[in-house]
Design a protein around this motif. Structure first.
Motif, PDB file in Angstrom:
ATOM      1  N   ILE A  50      14.363  24.037  30.020  1.00  0.00           N
ATOM      2  CA  ILE A  50      14.770  22.727  30.521  1.00  0.00           C
ATOM      3  C   ILE A  50      14.673  22.788  32.039  1.00  0.00           C
ATOM      4  O   ILE A  50      15.510  23.399  32.709  1.00  0.00           O
ATOM      5  N   SER A  51      13.638  22.202  32.596  1.00  0.00           N
ATOM      6  CA  SER A  51      13.444  22.242  34.046  1.00  0.00           C
ATOM      7  C   SER A  51      14.418  21.297  34.743  1.00  0.00           C
ATOM      8  O   SER A  51      14.877  20.317  34.172  1.00  0.00           O
ATOM      9  N   GLY A  52      14.736  21.638  35.975  1.00  0.00           N
ATOM     10  CA  GLY A  52      15.641  20.798  36.763  1.00  0.00           C
ATOM     11  C   GLY A  52      17.099  20.957  36.411  1.00  0.00           C
ATOM     12  O   GLY A  52      17.916  20.101  36.752  1.00  0.00           O
ATOM     13  N   ALA A  53      17.449  22.051  35.724  1.00  0.00           N
ATOM     14  CA  ALA A  53      18.846  22.251  35.318  1.00  0.00           C
ATOM     15  C   ALA A  53      19.294  23.700  35.479  1.00  0.00           C
ATOM     16  O   ALA A  53      20.026  24.228  34.632  1.00  0.00           O
ATOM     17  N   PRO A  54      18.878  24.397  36.551  1.00  0.00           N
ATOM     18  CA  PRO A  54      19.264  25.804  36.695  1.00  0.00           C
ATOM     19  C   PRO A  54      20.784  25.955  36.834  1.00  0.00           C
ATOM     20  O   PRO A  54      21.436  25.196  37.558  1.00  0.00           O
ATOM     21  N   GLY A  55      21.331  26.910  36.104  1.00  0.00           N
ATOM     22  CA  GLY A  55      22.758  27.181  36.200  1.00  0.00           C
ATOM     23  C   GLY A  55      23.636  26.342  35.302  1.00  0.00           C
ATOM     24  O   GLY A  55      24.819  26.655  35.123  1.00  0.00           O
ATOM     25  N   LEU A  56      23.083  25.272  34.734  1.00  0.00           N
ATOM     26  CA  LEU A  56      23.892  24.429  33.848  1.00  0.00           C
ATOM     27  C   LEU A  56      24.090  25.119  32.500  1.00  0.00           C
ATOM     28  O   LEU A  56      23.243  25.878  32.047  1.00  0.00           O
ATOM     29  N   ASN A  57      25.204  24.810  31.882  1.00  0.00           N
ATOM     30  CA  ASN A  57      25.473  25.342  30.551  1.00  0.00           C
ATOM     31  C   ASN A  57      24.938  24.384  29.487  1.00  0.00           C
ATOM     32  O   ASN A  57      24.945  23.159  29.674  1.00  0.00           O
ATOM     33  N   PRO A  89      27.974  27.920   8.893  1.00  0.00           N
ATOM     34  CA  PRO A  89      28.160  28.197   7.469  1.00  0.00           C
ATOM     35  C   PRO A  89      27.115  27.562   6.556  1.00  0.00           C
ATOM     36  O   PRO A  89      26.975  27.955   5.400  1.00  0.00           O
ATOM     37  N   GLY A  90      26.392  26.564   7.058  1.00  0.00           N
ATOM     38  CA  GLY A  90      25.427  25.873   6.214  1.00  0.00           C
ATOM     39  C   GLY A  90      24.886  24.667   6.931  1.00  0.00           C
ATOM     40  O   GLY A  90      25.100  24.484   8.137  1.00  0.00           O
ATOM     41  N   LEU A  91      24.164  23.817   6.215  1.00  0.00           N
ATOM     42  CA  LEU A  91      23.625  22.593   6.798  1.00  0.00           C
ATOM     43  C   LEU A  91      24.738  21.801   7.452  1.00  0.00           C
ATOM     44  O   LEU A  91      25.795  21.578   6.861  1.00  0.00           O
ATOM     45  N   GLY A  92      24.502  21.358   8.682  1.00  0.00           N
ATOM     46  CA  GLY A  92      25.530  20.585   9.372  1.00  0.00           C
ATOM     47  C   GLY A  92      24.959  19.729  10.489  1.00  0.00           C
ATOM     48  O   GLY A  92      23.778  19.835  10.850  1.00  0.00           O
ATOM     49  N   TYR A  93      25.816  18.908  11.029  1.00  0.00           N
ATOM     50  CA  TYR A  93      25.472  17.974  12.099  1.00  0.00           C
ATOM     51  C   TYR A  93      26.185  18.403  13.366  1.00  0.00           C
ATOM     52  O   TYR A  93      27.388  18.698  13.343  1.00  0.00           O
ATOM     53  N   TYR A  94      25.437  18.447  14.477  1.00  0.00           N
ATOM     54  CA  TYR A  94      26.000  18.951  15.721  1.00  0.00           C
ATOM     55  C   TYR A  94      25.502  18.125  16.909  1.00  0.00           C
ATOM     56  O   TYR A  94      24.544  17.364  16.792  1.00  0.00           O
ATOM     57  N   PHE A  95      26.160  18.330  18.044  1.00  0.00           N
ATOM     58  CA  PHE A  95      25.707  17.767  19.304  1.00  0.00           C
ATOM     59  C   PHE A  95      25.158  18.900  20.160  1.00  0.00           C
ATOM     60  O   PHE A  95      25.750  19.984  20.232  1.00  0.00           O
ATOM     61  N   LEU A  96      24.049  18.646  20.836  1.00  0.00           N
ATOM     62  CA  LEU A  96      23.525  19.552  21.846  1.00  0.00           C
ATOM     63  C   LEU A  96      23.759  18.872  23.185  1.00  0.00           C
ATOM     64  O   LEU A  96      23.192  17.819  23.462  1.00  0.00           O
ATOM     65  N   ARG A  97      24.628  19.483  24.000  1.00  0.00           N
ATOM     66  CA  ARG A  97      25.060  18.836  25.253  1.00  0.00           C
ATOM     67  C   ARG A  97      24.620  19.653  26.454  1.00  0.00           C
ATOM     68  O   ARG A  97      24.815  20.872  26.508  1.00  0.00           O
ATOM     69  N   LEU A  98      24.056  18.954  27.431  1.00  0.00           N
ATOM     70  CA  LEU A  98      23.601  19.589  28.663  1.00  0.00           C
ATOM     71  C   LEU A  98      24.631  19.368  29.766  1.00  0.00           C
ATOM     72  O   LEU A  98      24.890  18.228  30.162  1.00  0.00           O
ATOM     73  N   GLY A  99      25.240  20.443  30.252  1.00  0.00           N
ATOM     74  CA  GLY A  99      26.224  20.331  31.323  1.00  0.00           C
ATOM     75  C   GLY A  99      27.475  19.614  30.878  1.00  0.00           C
ATOM     76  O   GLY A  99      27.823  19.578  29.701  1.00  0.00           O
ATOM     77  N   ASP A 100      28.159  19.017  31.860  1.00  0.00           N
ATOM     78  CA  ASP A 100      29.439  18.354  31.585  1.00  0.00           C
ATOM     79  C   ASP A 100      29.330  16.843  31.418  1.00  0.00           C
ATOM     80  O   ASP A 100      30.330  16.153  31.257  1.00  0.00           O
ATOM     81  N   GLU A 101      28.107  16.321  31.495  1.00  0.00           N
ATOM     82  CA  GLU A 101      27.921  14.887  31.343  1.00  0.00           C
ATOM     83  C   GLU A 101      28.067  14.489  29.868  1.00  0.00           C
ATOM     84  O   GLU A 101      27.331  14.982  29.008  1.00  0.00           O
ATOM     85  N   ALA A 122      15.671  18.004  32.659  1.00  0.00           N
ATOM     86  CA  ALA A 122      17.018  17.434  32.666  1.00  0.00           C
ATOM     87  C   ALA A 122      16.972  15.917  32.550  1.00  0.00           C
ATOM     88  O   ALA A 122      17.818  15.301  31.904  1.00  0.00           O
ATOM     89  N   SER A 123      15.954  15.281  33.142  1.00  0.00           N
ATOM     90  CA  SER A 123      15.869  13.818  33.139  1.00  0.00           C
ATOM     91  C   SER A 123      15.382  13.247  31.813  1.00  0.00           C
ATOM     92  O   SER A 123      15.637  12.090  31.498  1.00  0.00           O
ATOM     93  N   THR A 124      14.683  14.055  31.024  1.00  0.00           N
ATOM     94  CA  THR A 124      14.156  13.565  29.739  1.00  0.00           C
ATOM     95  C   THR A 124      14.820  14.251  28.546  1.00  0.00           C
ATOM     96  O   THR A 124      14.370  14.086  27.416  1.00  0.00           O
ATOM     97  N   PHE A 125      15.867  14.996  28.806  1.00  0.00           N
ATOM     98  CA  PHE A 125      16.544  15.776  27.766  1.00  0.00           C
ATOM     99  C   PHE A 125      16.978  14.913  26.591  1.00  0.00           C
ATOM    100  O   PHE A 125      16.772  15.260  25.432  1.00  0.00           O
TER     101      PHE A 125
END
Length: 398
Positions: A50-57, A89-101, A122-125
């Motif tokens: 993910i370019s433009g996001a160095p250091g972000l969790n 544990p199995g098939l599930g639904y999750y969120f993938l979150r970039l940083g604290d936004e 980061a802008s097109t994530f």
């Protein structure tokens, strides 16, 4: 206007929570058991750039009605690369979150053994994650692109810089909503066992009611339910999907039976502004729009000109309006009738506001709320407004 449009989004968020409760409870129990035994062997991986996001969790979280549950996280390197492993544990639904936004997140599905790859910026994530590596990643890419367009349309309609009428904004929003539904429905029918159908299905759930809901959604939901039960047998996700489908199917058929002209409308017997008791049953032989409103209700007052327009167009063809007010102040009720030129004679209220007897009888959760009844006194429509009401009346009163 903004609140009206956001009802759809609010309904989806609620549906997400309802769908996932069973899986989240299972995940909590599983996580606790594994922690107690010290066994949490990695069974999925997320890597990429993910370019433009160095250091972000980068966080992977499981949503629930009580907040999010952390699943795994990792930091993005200076060159944009990252590699995260975790256990599910199995098939599930999750969120993938970039940083604290809070808005910088995308919905994903994960299955043990998945190695999901992301290659974006980061802008097109959120809209273009360019995911790969799993059987469902292509579907996710296509869906997020479509959903981004839907959100752009919704934002444009909220701003309403073109000064469109409420009816036109409503029509354009429903068109965009239908397009989003059609996309998800087609993808679900094409590949019913695709794990990402957990997310696609949310577009097919009724947002607030079944008034503008496409019943063909039931077929797509049924196909996915059956495919999940076959492919993910024994997993809570499949069981939750089955329970959800059953609830929607039952609720839809109950709704359909209430507006197909077989269910008689409940009696309303209340006083008019002069104290005379008027009964809804006295209007048998006419097509009647039972309109629940109040002088203090802004959306009701905004809708009144449309009700007046329908009355004037069809009053000589066997149509009338029976207005039921949820006011508590008689003077304000009478003043609103005069000011909005509600010229029909059927106005009633018990002046008890939300404690009125009609609220539980008709299951009213918000106003304006309408019920259309035919000449036999049977319910044939609920919350019909604007063009849809006019089309129905044209058909009934040829």
């Amino acid at each position: 206007m903004k609140d009206w449009i956001l009802k759809y989004k609010t309904g989806l968020i609620f549906a997400f929570i309802v769908t996932l409760v069973g899986s989240i409870i299972w995940y909590n129990k599983y996580q606790k058991e594994q922690a107690e035994t010290g066994g949490l062997e990695p069974n999925f991986e997320l890597s990429g750039k993910i370019s433009g996001a160095p250091g972000l969790n980068l966080f992977i979280e499981a949503p629930s009605d009580k907040g999010t549950i952390p699943v795994a996280e990792g930091q993005i390197n200076e060159d944009g690369t990252f590699d995260i492993i975790g256990n599910i544990p199995g098939l599930g639904y999750y969120f993938l979150r970039l940083g604290d936004e809070k808005n910088s997140l995308i919905p994903i599905t994960l299955i043990p053994g998945d190695h999901l790859k992301i290659n974006t910026s980061a802008s097109t994530f959120v809209s273009k994650p360019n995911a790969s590596g799993t059987k469902w990643s292509r579907t996710m890419n296509d869906y997020l692109r479509e959903f981004d367009q839907f959100q752009r349309t919704q934002s444009r309609l909220q701003l309403n810089q073109e000064n469109r009428s409420k009816e036109e904004v409503s029509k354009l929003f429903l068109e965009a909503k239908s397009k989003m539904e059609a996309f998800s429905r087609a993808r679900m029918l094409k590949d019913p066992s695709n794990a990402y159908n957990i997310i696609l299905s949310m577009d097919l759930l009724p947002s607030m009611s079944f008034d503008d809901w496409d019943p063909s959604n039931l077929n797509a939901l049924r196909k996915v339910t059956e495919a999940f039960e076959d492919k993910y047998a024994g997993q809570p996700a499949a069981e939750t999907f089955r329970n959800q489908y059953a609830q929607i199917e039952n609720a839809y058929y109950e709704f359909a039976s209430s507006v197909n002209g077989t269910v008689p409308v409940p009696e309303i017997s209340l006083a008019n502004p002069s104290g005379k008791i008027l009964k809804l049953s006295d209007l048998k032989g006419k097509v009647v729009l039972v309109d629940f409103w109040a002088s203090w209700c802004g959306p009701c007052r905004a809708e009144n000109p449309n009700v007046v327009k329908m009355y004037q167009k069809f009053k000589n063809k066997g149509f009338t309006v029976f207005s039921v007010s949820l006011d508590e102040d008689a003077s304000k009720w009478k003043e609103a009738i005069a000011k909005d030129q509600l010229e029909w004679e059927y106005h009633v209220s018990d002046l008890k506001g939300w404690k009125s007897s009609v609220v539980p009888t008709f299951g009213i959760e918000g106003i304006p709320y309408t019920v259309l009844i035919n000449k036999e006194g049977k319910i044939i429509g609920k919350n019909l407004r604007g063009e849809k009401l006019e089309e129905t009346l044209n058909e009934l009163l040829k």
